[in-house]
Design a protein around this motif. Structure first.
Motif, PDB file in Angstrom:
ATOM      1  N   PRO B 101     -11.939 -43.446  54.681  1.00  0.00           N
ATOM      2  CA  PRO B 101     -12.071 -43.114  53.237  1.00  0.00           C
ATOM      3  C   PRO B 101     -13.228 -43.227  52.413  1.00  0.00           C
ATOM      4  O   PRO B 101     -13.521 -42.575  51.460  1.00  0.00           O
ATOM      5  N   THR B 102     -13.948 -44.106  53.047  1.00  0.00           N
ATOM      6  CA  THR B 102     -15.126 -44.508  52.142  1.00  0.00           C
ATOM      7  C   THR B 102     -16.557 -43.777  52.730  1.00  0.00           C
ATOM      8  O   THR B 102     -17.676 -43.861  52.143  1.00  0.00           O
ATOM      9  N   LEU B 103     -16.087 -42.707  53.609  1.00  0.00           N
ATOM     10  CA  LEU B 103     -17.356 -42.025  54.329  1.00  0.00           C
ATOM     11  C   LEU B 103     -16.977 -40.507  54.052  1.00  0.00           C
ATOM     12  O   LEU B 103     -15.711 -40.114  54.055  1.00  0.00           O
ATOM     13  N   ASN B 104     -17.918 -39.884  53.711  1.00  0.00           N
ATOM     14  CA  ASN B 104     -17.838 -38.592  53.607  1.00  0.00           C
ATOM     15  C   ASN B 104     -17.462 -37.529  54.833  1.00  0.00           C
ATOM     16  O   ASN B 104     -17.961 -38.106  55.898  1.00  0.00           O
ATOM     17  N   ALA B 105     -17.388 -36.443  55.001  1.00  0.00           N
ATOM     18  CA  ALA B 105     -17.139 -35.692  56.239  1.00  0.00           C
ATOM     19  C   ALA B 105     -18.007 -35.675  57.197  1.00  0.00           C
ATOM     20  O   ALA B 105     -17.846 -36.230  58.215  1.00  0.00           O
ATOM     21  N   LEU B 106     -19.106 -35.370  56.810  1.00  0.00           N
ATOM     22  CA  LEU B 106     -20.531 -35.534  57.617  1.00  0.00           C
ATOM     23  C   LEU B 106     -20.356 -36.991  58.288  1.00  0.00           C
ATOM     24  O   LEU B 106     -20.910 -37.256  59.464  1.00  0.00           O
ATOM     25  N   GLU B 107     -20.363 -38.104  57.384  1.00  0.00           N
ATOM     26  CA  GLU B 107     -20.540 -39.431  57.823  1.00  0.00           C
ATOM     27  C   GLU B 107     -19.112 -39.994  58.738  1.00  0.00           C
ATOM     28  O   GLU B 107     -19.539 -40.668  59.706  1.00  0.00           O
ATOM     29  N   ASN B 108     -18.308 -39.197  58.434  1.00  0.00           N
ATOM     30  CA  ASN B 108     -17.216 -39.695  59.574  1.00  0.00           C
ATOM     31  C   ASN B 108     -17.373 -39.059  60.861  1.00  0.00           C
ATOM     32  O   ASN B 108     -17.353 -39.795  61.826  1.00  0.00           O
ATOM     33  N   VAL B 109     -17.903 -38.008  61.064  1.00  0.00           N
ATOM     34  CA  VAL B 109     -18.303 -37.453  62.317  1.00  0.00           C
ATOM     35  C   VAL B 109     -19.379 -38.195  63.003  1.00  0.00           C
ATOM     36  O   VAL B 109     -19.570 -38.515  63.973  1.00  0.00           O
ATOM     37  N   ARG B 132     -19.337 -27.422  61.421  1.00  0.00           N
ATOM     38  CA  ARG B 132     -19.619 -26.012  61.086  1.00  0.00           C
ATOM     39  C   ARG B 132     -18.515 -25.085  62.180  1.00  0.00           C
ATOM     40  O   ARG B 132     -17.740 -24.138  61.898  1.00  0.00           O
ATOM     41  N   ASP B 133     -18.514 -25.936  63.469  1.00  0.00           N
ATOM     42  CA  ASP B 133     -17.542 -25.026  64.441  1.00  0.00           C
ATOM     43  C   ASP B 133     -16.078 -25.245  64.098  1.00  0.00           C
ATOM     44  O   ASP B 133     -15.365 -24.386  64.356  1.00  0.00           O
ATOM     45  N   SER B 137     -18.571 -26.212  57.205  1.00  0.00           N
ATOM     46  CA  SER B 137     -19.788 -26.003  56.627  1.00  0.00           C
ATOM     47  C   SER B 137     -20.143 -26.413  55.340  1.00  0.00           C
ATOM     48  O   SER B 137     -21.072 -27.011  54.849  1.00  0.00           O
ATOM     49  N   HIS B 138     -19.024 -26.075  54.542  1.00  0.00           N
ATOM     50  CA  HIS B 138     -19.045 -25.971  52.994  1.00  0.00           C
ATOM     51  C   HIS B 138     -18.485 -27.440  52.346  1.00  0.00           C
ATOM     52  O   HIS B 138     -18.400 -27.630  51.323  1.00  0.00           O
ATOM     53  N   ARG B 139     -18.070 -28.064  53.450  1.00  0.00           N
ATOM     54  CA  ARG B 139     -17.526 -29.328  53.022  1.00  0.00           C
ATOM     55  C   ARG B 139     -17.963 -30.883  53.451  1.00  0.00           C
ATOM     56  O   ARG B 139     -17.428 -31.417  53.484  1.00  0.00           O
ATOM     57  N   LEU B 140     -19.246 -30.514  53.737  1.00  0.00           N
ATOM     58  CA  LEU B 140     -19.814 -31.646  54.572  1.00  0.00           C
ATOM     59  C   LEU B 140     -19.867 -32.921  53.635  1.00  0.00           C
ATOM     60  O   LEU B 140     -19.671 -33.937  54.048  1.00  0.00           O
ATOM     61  N   ARG B 141     -20.212 -32.979  52.309  1.00  0.00           N
ATOM     62  CA  ARG B 141     -20.272 -33.877  51.601  1.00  0.00           C
ATOM     63  C   ARG B 141     -19.028 -34.323  50.642  1.00  0.00           C
ATOM     64  O   ARG B 141     -19.008 -35.357  50.166  1.00  0.00           O
ATOM     65  N   ASN B 142     -17.912 -33.737  51.295  1.00  0.00           N
ATOM     66  CA  ASN B 142     -16.452 -34.111  50.597  1.00  0.00           C
ATOM     67  C   ASN B 142     -15.958 -35.427  51.294  1.00  0.00           C
ATOM     68  O   ASN B 142     -16.155 -35.540  52.414  1.00  0.00           O
ATOM     69  N   VAL B 155     -11.629 -32.266  60.039  1.00  0.00           N
ATOM     70  CA  VAL B 155     -12.946 -33.145  60.089  1.00  0.00           C
ATOM     71  C   VAL B 155     -12.551 -33.979  61.483  1.00  0.00           C
ATOM     72  O   VAL B 155     -13.470 -34.286  62.357  1.00  0.00           O
ATOM     73  N   ALA B 156     -11.490 -34.404  61.776  1.00  0.00           N
ATOM     74  CA  ALA B 156     -10.915 -35.381  62.939  1.00  0.00           C
ATOM     75  C   ALA B 156     -11.368 -34.555  64.265  1.00  0.00           C
ATOM     76  O   ALA B 156     -11.558 -35.221  65.005  1.00  0.00           O
ATOM     77  N   VAL B 157     -10.878 -33.383  64.070  1.00  0.00           N
ATOM     78  CA  VAL B 157     -10.997 -32.687  65.306  1.00  0.00           C
ATOM     79  C   VAL B 157     -12.589 -32.629  65.411  1.00  0.00           C
ATOM     80  O   VAL B 157     -13.189 -32.698  66.592  1.00  0.00           O
ATOM     81  N   ALA B 158     -13.420 -32.115  64.593  1.00  0.00           N
ATOM     82  CA  ALA B 158     -15.074 -32.224  64.593  1.00  0.00           C
ATOM     83  C   ALA B 158     -15.278 -33.379  65.057  1.00  0.00           C
ATOM     84  O   ALA B 158     -16.265 -33.558  65.816  1.00  0.00           O
ATOM     85  N   ARG B 159     -14.800 -34.811  64.673  1.00  0.00           N
ATOM     86  CA  ARG B 159     -15.271 -36.088  65.268  1.00  0.00           C
ATOM     87  C   ARG B 159     -15.066 -36.051  66.612  1.00  0.00           C
ATOM     88  O   ARG B 159     -15.706 -36.818  67.402  1.00  0.00           O
ATOM     89  N   ALA B 160     -13.738 -35.515  67.055  1.00  0.00           N
ATOM     90  CA  ALA B 160     -13.537 -35.914  68.582  1.00  0.00           C
ATOM     91  C   ALA B 160     -14.347 -34.899  69.286  1.00  0.00           C
ATOM     92  O   ALA B 160     -14.839 -35.383  70.302  1.00  0.00           O
TER      93      ALA B 160
END
Ligand SMILES: Nc1ncnc2c1ncn2[C@@H]1O[C@H](COP(=O)(O)OP(=O)(O)O)[C@@H](O)[C@H]1O
Ligand SMILES: [Mg+2]
Lengths: 376, 250
Positions: B101-109, B132-133, B137-142, B155-160
């Motif tokens: 919760p304390t990391l944004n989407a990009l940081e989570n990945v 992006r995949d 790509s428009h939610r990176l900093r959320n 985001v979780a799929v992107a992380r995986a």
């Protein structure tokens, strides 16, 4: 990312962060004050010895400290010392507790220090009003201005009585503080003897100055064999003896160090508690990290980074407050001494404290079962 | 054409709990995951789906039997060895996303890549590409709290995905999502399964996910009770291999 995660975890729960910082801050201020008082006391106790120019001190047998040397050494010992090879000069000092009678009535204890500055032994330092040389003037004494109130006088030119003799303040120093709270009063050796009513030739200490290249241990051994009924101490030995007497025999030093240890324990308990509860709150995230394949080392780094950030923030806050306390203490009876070494030591202690505090959190996190990520 | 086997489980038995509370959650399961396939694992609640997923994902080790991932066996591995295996081979998607919760989407990945010791510059580029995949790509900093459930799961799929695992394991990835978002996430997983070097397994209850599957494995009471494979065209499911394996409990 370790640092990012640690910082975010820390700032995520502001209340807990505040509790952590207050714990560290409290701990640091307490330790700083206790150790600062200890250093301040130490400095007060040894200031006279440190400022006296002499490699070896000859004292009466069993002299406990600078203030309690007795006044029984005689010219016989002085001559024997002077005849010892390697000795350049032997400077007599007369030191004794003495009653200071305030001009307005009442009296207080003082430490009379009889020294002839021209001998190059012990010279009052930090003279801020008048001159050290004015000690030679009739009736002259020299006191520290921080004790004017204690001595019941207002400043330069004031008169008072020591034991039975009249004295007049001819110069003031700044920063010559007394651990025993009996102010130091400087005068010449002879006037000190006269005020104390003791024979003209007696002294408390002989300050031995060596010739260049003389071997201090050899000279000391030689002096010991020539002088019976006295002690021959190096400067360091005499310092330690004074410290033992005032800091340890009286229990003052133990109390101060004990206070510092108590401060540390309180700090460790508070930080350990907050770090542990933070780790517990973030356990699911740590389990997720573990499921993602992070090593336990990675997670431990996050916790240690949290501890380190807490340490740095807590240190900055704690030291700021400690410095204010130090500044306020300067004019009190027990000034707190903050030295660069103490500041560095406190920083190390803060880090050590936070590292110890991290142990329970680390133990908790290494026992994480990553399977818990599925059981939500 | 036989597909490349990426992960295989042989005779897996798993006991959970201790003493009187001990449960045999898996009673002898053998299963392989093939590259380029999306396998659905379906079964009633309590049938052992999550337990099997945990074992395939090298989070738990089997009480009996063995699991091999990319040719490496989990036998004898301690917690650090298993973590290493997960790091190199496995990507997870969870029912409740499990984002930080304390990391944004990009940081989570990026975190998943940092754990792998990837240099921050490269991790940044890779994380951005993964997001992006999955169409974010428009939610990176959320931050997760500012993302919808569907977005969080992507985001979780992107992380995986970012760690380029050979196996992606998803435990009820659509259970917390509405139908539309659930469909989107399933479409994404089946897309990822088209990669010929990767196998995807998703545990699900939801029959609406069936059209995305290449293969459906059914589990009941700790045993695999059936396996269906859809035709190449993925148009209808043809029951090519239904094996009733209900033997006496092991
Ligand atoms: N930690 C555990 N201790 C004991 N029994 C467990 C534990 N976890 C799961 N079980 C049991 O194991 C069986 C399979 O659980 P699970 O794999 O979670 O099923 P599913 O995911 O299919 O709902 C269930 O009967 C469950 O109650
Ligand atoms: Mg489950």
């Amino acid at each position: 990312m370790v640092l990012t995660l640690a910082l975010r975890n820390l700032f995520h729960d502001r209340i807990r962060l505040i509790v952590t910082l207050v714990g560290i801050l409290f701990s640091i201020v307490l330790v700083a004050v206790q150790l600062g008082l200890y250093l301040g006391a130490k400095r007060m106790i040894v200031d006279m010895i440190d400022n006296a120019k002499g490699d070896i001190w000859i004292t009466a047998f069993g002299a406990k400290s600078f203030e309690e040397g007795g006044v029984i050494l005689t010219p016989r010992e002085r001559h024997a010392a002077l005849a010892t090879p390697g000795v350049k000069a032997v400077v007599p000092l007369v030191v004794s507790f003495a009653e200071w009678r305030k001009p307005g009535g009442g009296s207080t204890n003082s430490v009379l220090v009889g020294t002839d500055p021209e001998d190059g032994g012990l010279k009052p330092w930090g003279v801020v009003e008048g001159e050290a040389a004015s000690m030679a003037a009739p009736d002259a004494v020299l006191v520290d201005r921080s004790y004017l109130t204690d001595l019941g006088i207002t400043g330069m030119g004031a008169t008072a009585q020591i034991e039975q003799g009249r004295v007049r303040v001819r110069a003031l120093t700044d920063g010559i503080r007394s651990f025993t709270q009996a102010p130091y009063v400087f005068t010449t050796a002879n006037r000190a003897r006269a005020l104390l009513g003791i024979p003209r030739e007696n002294s408390t200490f002989f300050l031995v100055q060596l010739q260049p290249r003389a071997n201090i241990e050899a000279v000391r051994a030689d002096l010991k064999s020539r002088l019976s009924g006295t002690e021959v101490l190096t400067k360091t030995e005499f310092r330690n003896r004074s410290l033992d007497q005032w800091l340890f025999s009286t229990g003052a030093g133990v109390a101060l160090i004990g206070g510092a240890i108590l401060g540390l324990i309180v700090g460790i308990v508070i930080v350990a508690q907050t770090l542990y509860s933070s780790t517990k709150d973030h356990l699911n995230e740590f389990a997720t990290l573990r499921a993602l394949g992070s090593s336990s080392g990675y997670i431990i780094k996050v916790i240690l980074a949290q501890a380190a950030f807490s340490a740095i923030l807590g240190y900055i806050l704690g030291m700021s407050i400690a410095m204010v306390v130090v500044a306020f203490s300067v004019q009190t009876a027990l000034p707190i001494l903050m030295t660069p070494a103490l500041a560095v030591f406190l920083f190390a202690i803060t880090f050590g404290m936070c590292a110890i505090s991290a142990v329970s959190a680390i133990v908790k996190v290494t026992k994480i079962d990553p399977a818990m990520v599925f059981s939500r | 054409m036989t597909a490349q086997i990426i992960l295989s489980a042989k005779g897996v038995v798993k006991d959970l709990g201790h003493g009187a509370g001990m449960v045999r959650a898996l009673k002898g399961v053998s299963l392989t995951l093939n590259a380029g396939e999306l396998t659905l694992l379906m079964g009633p609640s309590g049938s052992g789906k999550t337990t099997l997923l945990s074992i395939l994902g090298c989070i738990l080790t089997p009480t009996l039997g063995n699991v091999t991932v990319g040719g490496e066996s989990v036998k004898g591995l301690g917690p650090e060895g298993l973590a290493d295996l997960r790091r190199r081979h496995i990507g997870f998607v969870f029912q409740s996303y499990n984002l930080f919760p304390t990391l944004n989407a990009l940081e989570n990945v990026r975190l998943a890549l940092d754990v792998r010791g990837m240099h921050r510059q490269e991790a940044h580029v890779r994380a951005e590409k993964a997001l992006r995949d999955v169409g974010l790509s428009h939610r990176l900093r959320n931050y997760p709290r500012n993302l919808s459930g569907g977005e969080q799961q992507r985001v979780a799929v992107a992380r995986a995905l970012a760690g380029t695992p050979s196996v992606i394991l998803a435990d009820e990835p659509t259970a917390a999502l509405d139908s539309e978002n659930g469909q989107a996430v399933m479409a994404l997983l089946s897309q990822l399964a088209k990669d010929k070097s990767r196998a995807v397994l998703a545990v699900t209850h939801d029959s609406r996910t069936i059209p995305f599957a290449d293969r459906i494995v059914r589990i009941e009471d700790g045993l695999i009770v059936g396996e269906e494979r859809r035709t190449e065209s993925r148009e209808n499911i043809s029951k090519i291999d239904v094996t009733r394996k209900r033997k006496a409990h092991v």
